[in-house]
Design an enzyme around this catalytic site. Structure first.
Site, PDB file in Angstrom:
ATOM      1  N   GLU A  89       0.861  -1.140  -0.136  1.00 18.73           N
ATOM      2  CA  GLU A  89      -0.021   0.118   0.105  1.00 18.73           C
ATOM      3  C   GLU A  89       1.039   1.473   0.071  1.00 18.73           C
ATOM      4  OE1 GLU A  89      -2.655  -0.384   3.416  1.00 18.73           O
ATOM      5  OE2 GLU A  89      -4.231  -1.210   2.565  1.00 18.73           O
ATOM      6  N   GLU A 139      -6.292 -11.027  -1.027  1.00 13.36           N
ATOM      7  CA  GLU A 139      -6.972 -10.735  -0.533  1.00 13.36           C
ATOM      8  C   GLU A 139      -8.355 -10.600  -0.674  1.00 13.36           C
ATOM      9  OE1 GLU A 139      -5.873  -7.655   2.025  1.00 13.36           O
ATOM     10  OE2 GLU A 139      -3.406  -7.291   1.882  1.00 13.36           O
TER      11      GLU A 139
HETATM   12  C1  GLA Z   1      -4.858  -4.622   4.321  1.00 12.33           C
HETATM   13  C2  GLA Z   1      -4.071  -5.593   4.992  1.00 12.33           C
HETATM   14  C3  GLA Z   1      -4.122  -6.545   5.364  1.00 12.33           C
HETATM   15  C4  GLA Z   1      -5.961  -6.318   6.163  1.00 12.33           C
HETATM   16  C5  GLA Z   1      -6.898  -6.761   5.885  1.00 12.33           C
HETATM   17  C6  GLA Z   1      -7.606  -5.612   6.608  1.00 12.33           C
HETATM   18  O1  GLA Z   1      -5.732  -4.843   3.095  1.00 12.33           O
HETATM   19  O2  GLA Z   1      -3.206  -5.991   3.723  1.00 12.33           O
HETATM   20  O3  GLA Z   1      -2.969  -7.344   6.113  1.00 12.33           O
HETATM   21  O4  GLA Z   1      -4.727  -5.856   7.317  1.00 12.33           O
HETATM   22  O5  GLA Z   1      -5.939  -4.322   5.277  1.00 12.33           O
HETATM   23  O6  GLA Z   1      -7.848  -6.800   7.315  1.00 12.33           O
END
Ligand code: GLA
Length: 440
Positions: free
Chosen positions: A243, A354
């Site tokens: 990020e 994710e």
């Molecule tokens: C982001 C992070 C993850 C997690 C999600 C929410 O996407 O990369 O590790 O913390 O947020 O749980």
């Protein structure tokens, strides 16, 4: 090539004759389907089951009976699943990772407290061949301030792996591979790590760029050395930086600035540095990823592309992680697919790191729509791999049960594949391309 899992499908009573007919119509009657032959989603084609029927068998000409002698032809009725809520505790489910194993690994993000539940552990072993620690490998879980103050140096912290040891061992014991998540991130990294003398006082001052670069290198080295010597071969991919891009936040090249102490202490090249160190200490077979959310937003996508092209030239990156915390209708599948295509053109690996679908209703109708969303996503992934448009190597679901999803702060979110009773939801069957889940 179609996904496997014939065993599971046979158990679900797939009608062979019908499946044969579907194979015939999908592949062009008798042509063995190869990667590259799959019709694209936009053409409106349906994916088919790969029933264990040879094309020849389905094509064998039948004698044409005379009209008088012919009873009304009856086809065996198509057995389409109608019950999507199956207990994973009581019944043996088909395995998602076996189904997709010719395409990509199927991952689960899980926390240690959930993994100690044997029922959940068994379900994970059955369904997933990749794991991500939900929190246990993040910097705030590994950095030990007390031990650092006692035994570290200004440039080298001390780490503790108590949080993730049992999870790595679970992977060793059950032949599951781990995505290492995550090394360098603005979030879930304690502020004291960025301060002179690791101070946690309100008047603490930032450590210098030089000190922070050494801390970064040592942190990455210590994590990789520990994991790779204690659990050799388990981690196959590292999210090196998470990020770092946030258009509009004021950083150079659309980088996140306002809440990134990495950016503020080191400067905009902290991402390049992280990848340089990660490459230096990673095992040669481990893949290094840049990971981010909302990657399909045009400005963000462009900035990520620019960043990863630079890292690619430097030879330090292997892949792009698309977090994919998505909604029921946003992003559109077109925008999402287009992003994967553009990332795919870099030649880097793509991992969906994710995935969850933020459904805020628990009606059966909405669960079916969620099943359709998952089915279309996986159909898209399949098509992109088949056509060589993107080298998707992993799809990870961010959580096992709705109840434990990070989205479920209000108790009204249903983003995942299993409910709290460990029953499957339509989303699970969507990922298995079940005929009972509509593709549209
Ligand atoms: C982001 C992070 C993850 C997690 C999600 C929410 O996407 O990369 O590790 O913390 O947020 O749980």
């Amino acid at each position: 090539m179609l996904p496997k899992n014939l065993k599971g499908k046979m158990k679900r009573g797939a009608a062979l004759l019908l499946a044969g007919v579907m194979v015939c119509s999908f592949t062009g009657c008798g042509d063995k389907e190869e990667k590259g032959d799959t019709p694209s989603l936009t053409q409106g084609a349906e994916p088919t089951d790969d029933a264990d029927v040879t094309p020849e068998a389905t094509l064998e000409p039948e004698a044409t009976p005379s009209p008088e002698a012919t009873p009304t032809p009856t086809e065996p009725p198509k057995q389409v699943r109608t019950d999507f809520y199956i207990s994973a505790v009581d019944e043996e489910l088909p395995s998602m990772y076996e189904y997709w194993e010719d395409y990509f690994s199927i991952g689960i993000a899980i926390t240690r407290s959930e993994l100690i539940n044997d029922l959940k552990g068994d379900l994970i072993i059955q369904q997933f061949n990749s794991m991500t620690c939900g929190n246990e490998m993040k910097p705030d879980a590994l950095l030990d301030r007390e031990a650092t103050k006692a035994g570290g140096t200004e440039t080298c912290p001390v780490l503790s792996f108590k949080s993730c040891d049992s999870m790595l061992q679970f992977c060793v014991d059950n032949n599951i591979k781990m995505r290492g998540h995550t090394l360098v991130w603005h979030s879930q990294t304690p502020d004291w790590f960025f301060m002179e003398e690791y101070s946690n006082k309100p008047d603490a001052v930032f450590a210098s760029r030089e000190v922070m670069l050494e801390r970064m290198e040592n942190y990455i080295r210590l994590v990789m050395e520990y994991v790779n010597t204690t659990y050799p071969g388990v981690v196959y991919a590292w999210d090196v930086v998470n990020e770092a891009i946030l258009p509009g936040d004021g950083g150079e090249d659309n980088m996140r600035m306002s809440d990134s102490l990495w950016y503020q202490t080191v400067g905009p090249d902290f991402v390049e540095k992280a990848f340089e160190y990660a490459r230096k200490y990673a095992d040669p077979q481990q893949k290094l990823f840049y990971n981010d959310f909302n990657t399909y937003e045009p400005a963000k996508r462009l900035a990520i592309l620019k960043l990863v092209e630079k890292l690619k030239e430097q030879g330090t990156i292997d892949g792009i992680g698309m977090q994919s915390h998505i909604g029921m209708s946003s992003p559109t599948l077109m925008d999402y697919e287009d992003t994967i295509r553009q990332f795919g053109q870099t030649g880097l690996e793509i991992q969906i790191t994710e995935l969850d679908v933020n459904l805020d209703s628990n009606t059966e109708a909405d669960f079916m729509k969620e099943g359709t969303r998952y089915k279309r996503l996986f159909f898209t992934f399949k098509n992109l791999v088949d056509t060589g448009a993107a080298n998707i190597t992993n799809v990870t679901i961010w959580g096992l049960t709705d109840e434990n999803s990070w989205l479920n702060k209000d108790g009204k979110r249903y983003p995942l594949l299993f409910n709290q009773l460990l029953e499957t939801k339509p989303a699970f069957w969507g990922i298995l391309m079940d005929d009972g889940i509509p593709l549209y």
